[in-house]
Design an enzyme around this catalytic site. Structure first.
Site, PDB file in Angstrom:
ATOM      1  N   LEU A   1      59.506  37.118  79.992  1.00  0.00           N
ATOM      2  CA  LEU A   1      60.011  36.074  81.020  1.00  0.00           C
ATOM      3  C   LEU A   1      60.987  35.276  80.395  1.00  0.00           C
ATOM      4  CD1 LEU A   1      57.052  36.821  81.978  1.00  0.00           C
ATOM      5  CD2 LEU A   1      56.842  34.276  82.361  1.00  0.00           C
ATOM      6  N   GLN A   2      61.249  35.250  79.054  1.00  0.00           N
ATOM      7  CA  GLN A   2      62.528  34.713  78.234  1.00  0.00           C
ATOM      8  C   GLN A   2      63.724  35.182  78.558  1.00  0.00           C
ATOM      9  OE1 GLN A   2      61.062  33.811  74.115  1.00  0.00           O
ATOM     10  NE2 GLN A   2      59.494  35.322  74.971  1.00  0.00           N
ATOM     11  N   ARG A   3      63.839  36.621  79.081  1.00  0.00           N
ATOM     12  CA  ARG A   3      65.059  36.932  79.453  1.00  0.00           C
ATOM     13  C   ARG A   3      65.436  37.410  80.771  1.00  0.00           C
ATOM     14  NH1 ARG A   3      63.915  43.105  76.659  1.00  0.00           N
ATOM     15  NH2 ARG A   3      63.221  43.899  78.710  1.00  0.00           N
TER      16      ARG A   3
ATOM     17  N   GLY B   1      62.610  36.972  69.231  1.00  0.00           N
ATOM     18  CA  GLY B   1      63.676  36.788  68.227  1.00  0.00           C
ATOM     19  C   GLY B   1      63.050  37.407  66.987  1.00  0.00           C
TER      20      GLY B   1
ATOM     21  N   THR C   1      73.273  38.014  74.804  1.00  0.00           N
ATOM     22  CA  THR C   1      72.033  38.239  74.244  1.00  0.00           C
ATOM     23  C   THR C   1      71.101  36.830  74.080  1.00  0.00           C
ATOM     24  OG1 THR C   1      70.602  38.730  72.221  1.00  0.00           O
ATOM     25  CG2 THR C   1      73.026  38.006  71.783  1.00  0.00           C
TER      26      THR C   1
ATOM     27  N   ASP D   1      69.024  36.491  72.055  1.00  0.00           N
ATOM     28  CA  ASP D   1      68.981  36.172  70.654  1.00  0.00           C
ATOM     29  C   ASP D   1      70.027  35.191  69.972  1.00  0.00           C
ATOM     30  OD1 ASP D   1      66.716  37.652  70.646  1.00  0.00           O
ATOM     31  OD2 ASP D   1      67.406  39.260  70.162  1.00  0.00           O
TER      32      ASP D   1
END
Lengths: 398, 398
Positions: free
Chosen positions: A288-290, A185, A138, A140
């Site tokens: 884009l973060q993931r 998050g 994850t 997160d």
């Protein structure tokens, strides 16, 4: 002697490292020589319930593994299904029997670890020999009992790299201007905390009640220092009533007159404009973060692979109801080992940033937190490019 | 013999290649041995009017040049000032005299080329020996008389890479869902056209009137083919009355009850949700398009440097009122040469995608357009990383 088969599935939100874990499991299974067929379940348990799976031996060659490792998102597809027990269990265990499955590998977050724990308990009840092994992922970083989760390091590297680049973009004009960057998050600020690896003027975490007075004073003070103010904010910041900033209590109408829930970044953009009248813009780093595999962390991908291989070893050792977990053994140089922990203990728990790592004002994290995050973003994978674009491995749809 | 000095400034919106051009000018000036001091003007002509400049020899060492080349945004700062003539000209030419300037290099877009053309004409009137050389940069690629502009290739590479990654993210779930990605370029669709380098389900350009009926039919048709629909849309799409989609005529209220001009992506997100009731999200690539140096195009950075060096050569040849320009001499393999063109002809003009490169339905570009864009994104710079983050060269604020 007929060797037992195994099946692997991916679950929850995609990351840049979840396929590295899949590659690690495939490699681990192949190298062990201890399994028959390795099946891939399309869309996790959702696909298994409708018997959508493939033989990964036929779909992923040895030379595909390196590309698979560097391809973002879940190659097998994902799901967000929480099993309801009863008839669903019957169907799953019938499928295990039918396919002669001895090991089930499930790559996912805390919901998936709940699935692993439940199915493992169910197997015991049914005297089924199937072993259930969870593998964490994850962006997160909110799983307990593991130092961190694969997927987090790459997302953190994207966030810090991008903020550093945006910082340069902010610095070009002389007019006072505030840039607010919203980071993923909802319930934990680990990704937002990665902003501390670069020089933001403040970062605001869901771990603390968001105080508009403190925020405004921070921005004013930063503007007094330099004209280009850069703020990182978690999408999950809440007021003291527990309402998300930008959502409940902050409702606007969209272009069709519907309620439009703007995010925290947009809400703060409008708030600063209203209160200070300076130029202000907000940027959502969004999905884009993931999936920004082009700036993945090599440390993260290596660990993603390693937890996959560790899951295979755990199965071979006869374990079930466990999750592969990372134990940090050193910070400088960074070292880590892989172990297994009880999946039931991980299930439905969330790890937030420890209080002692957040500063008193609630607008930053301390050096201990930075020391924790920094090694996780180190290293750049050797990506293969074709016509200027990173190559990907795409598994045909099931 | 006392050698004349030179001054360089950066103007307009930042790009990932504008500092490569600055590095090219610094290197060109040094290698020529024909100049005395190379001054850097902070914030372009705005800083020159208030005499804010530095001696670049003291600020940028030879070993800094490689890092400067790979650092995004304008190291000297930028401005958006259009000169008004009269007293401003007096001050500028007084500064040129004071600093013994023989050559002025101005890196920017079409407004900056206007400045170059005007100052060059003014120099002739005043019998000033100063030569004015423009150097193109813009992620929008909208300058005429140059095959393309440095800065565009890197932005296009970021757009295409990111869309390819988002495509993988879209593919993980089974539920029908539409993702709309909004791309920069208010008046020209060059950056949006870079989406054609990957497999989007449609792209919508400001060069064509946006037809909601066509768009909706396209989305429906794509949803019939697969559940994960990916759309690229320019921020500049307009309806047949010329109003931006998401702006005039599509007004909502923000959280303070103010008019909230949402962008094209958000507007289409809400439109699809309203019309089709499917899951839909929008992503704005935002400022990352112009500062994502970590995924810059090596071809672009090389050309950025090359136009900088060409500008120095043009000055040494006694030219003035010109802009360094790129002439493409081959597509496969891609080859190009640098020349100079009349800056006055470039000023205040905009290049859009030729009609014959856009398909009849207005939802895509053809192979000729792809052939034009593809070589510009090729190659990856050898970036220097420190603790997992790309190193940057930062010029102390003037």
């Amino acid at each position: 002697m007929k060797r037992e088969n195994a099946i692997v599935g991916q679950s929850g939100g995609p990351t840049a490292a979840i396929n590295a874990t899949l590659a690690g499991i495939i490699a681990g299974v192949r190298e062990s020589g201890a399994f028959g067929t390795l099946y891939g379940a399309y869309n996790g348990v959702e696909g298994m319930l409708s018997e959508r799976f493939c033989d990964l031996n036929g779909k992923v060659s040895q030379s595909d593994l390196a590309l698979l490792r560097n391809t973002p998102a879940a190659a097998l597809g994902s799901c967000r299904l929480k099993l309801a027990g009863g008839e669903q269990y019957d169907r799953l265990f019938a499928l295990f029997d039918k396919l002669d499955i001895g090991s089930f590998f499930y790559i996912g977050g805390n919901d998936s670890m709940d699935t692993v724990a439940q199915l493992s308990a169910e197997a015991e009840k049914r005297h089924s020999p199937v072993r259930f092994i969870g593998v964490p992922k994850t962006i997160d970083n909110d799983l307990i009992l593991t130092d961190h989760t694969p997927g987090y390091g790459s997302a953190a590297k994207f966030v810090a790299t991008t903020l550093r680049e945006i910082r340069r973009d902010c610095a070009v004009y002389t007019k006072p201007a505030v840039t607010v960057v919203e980071i993923m998050g909802r319930d934990s600020g680990w990704l937002t905390a990665a902003a501390a690896l670069t020089d933001v003027d403040g970062l605001y975490l869901p771990e603390r009640v968001f105080d508009t007075g403190v925020f405004l004073a921070d921005v004013k003070q930063a503007l007094a220092r330099h004209p280009d103010v850069l703020i990182a904010v978690s999408e999950g910041i809440r007021d003291k009533e527990g309402s998300y900033i930008g959502a409940a209590g902050h409702k606007g109408l969209d272009i069709f007159g519907h309620v439009n829930l703007s995010g925290a970044g947009k809400a703060l953009e409008l708030f600063v404009k209203e209160q200070l009248g300076v130029k202000v813009r907000s940027v959502e780093l969004s999905v884009l973060q993931r999936c920004a595999a082009h700036i993945a962390s090599e440390t993260d991908l290596n660990e993603g692979e390693a937890v996959g291989r560790a899951a295979v070893r755990a199965a071979l050792e006869g374990k079930s109801g466990v999750m592969a977990a990372i134990i940090r053994t050193g910070d400088a140089p960074y070292t880590a080992e892989i172990t297994t922990v009880d999946a039931a203990k991980v299930a439905n728990q969330a790890k937030v940033i420890p209080d002692e790592w957040i500063n008193e004002r609630g607008n930053g994290v301390n050096e201990a937190c930075v020391r924790y995050i920094r090694p996780l973003i180190v290293g750049e994978p050797a990506l293969e490019y074709e016509d200027g674009l990173p190559k990907q491995f795409v598994l045909p749809r099931g």
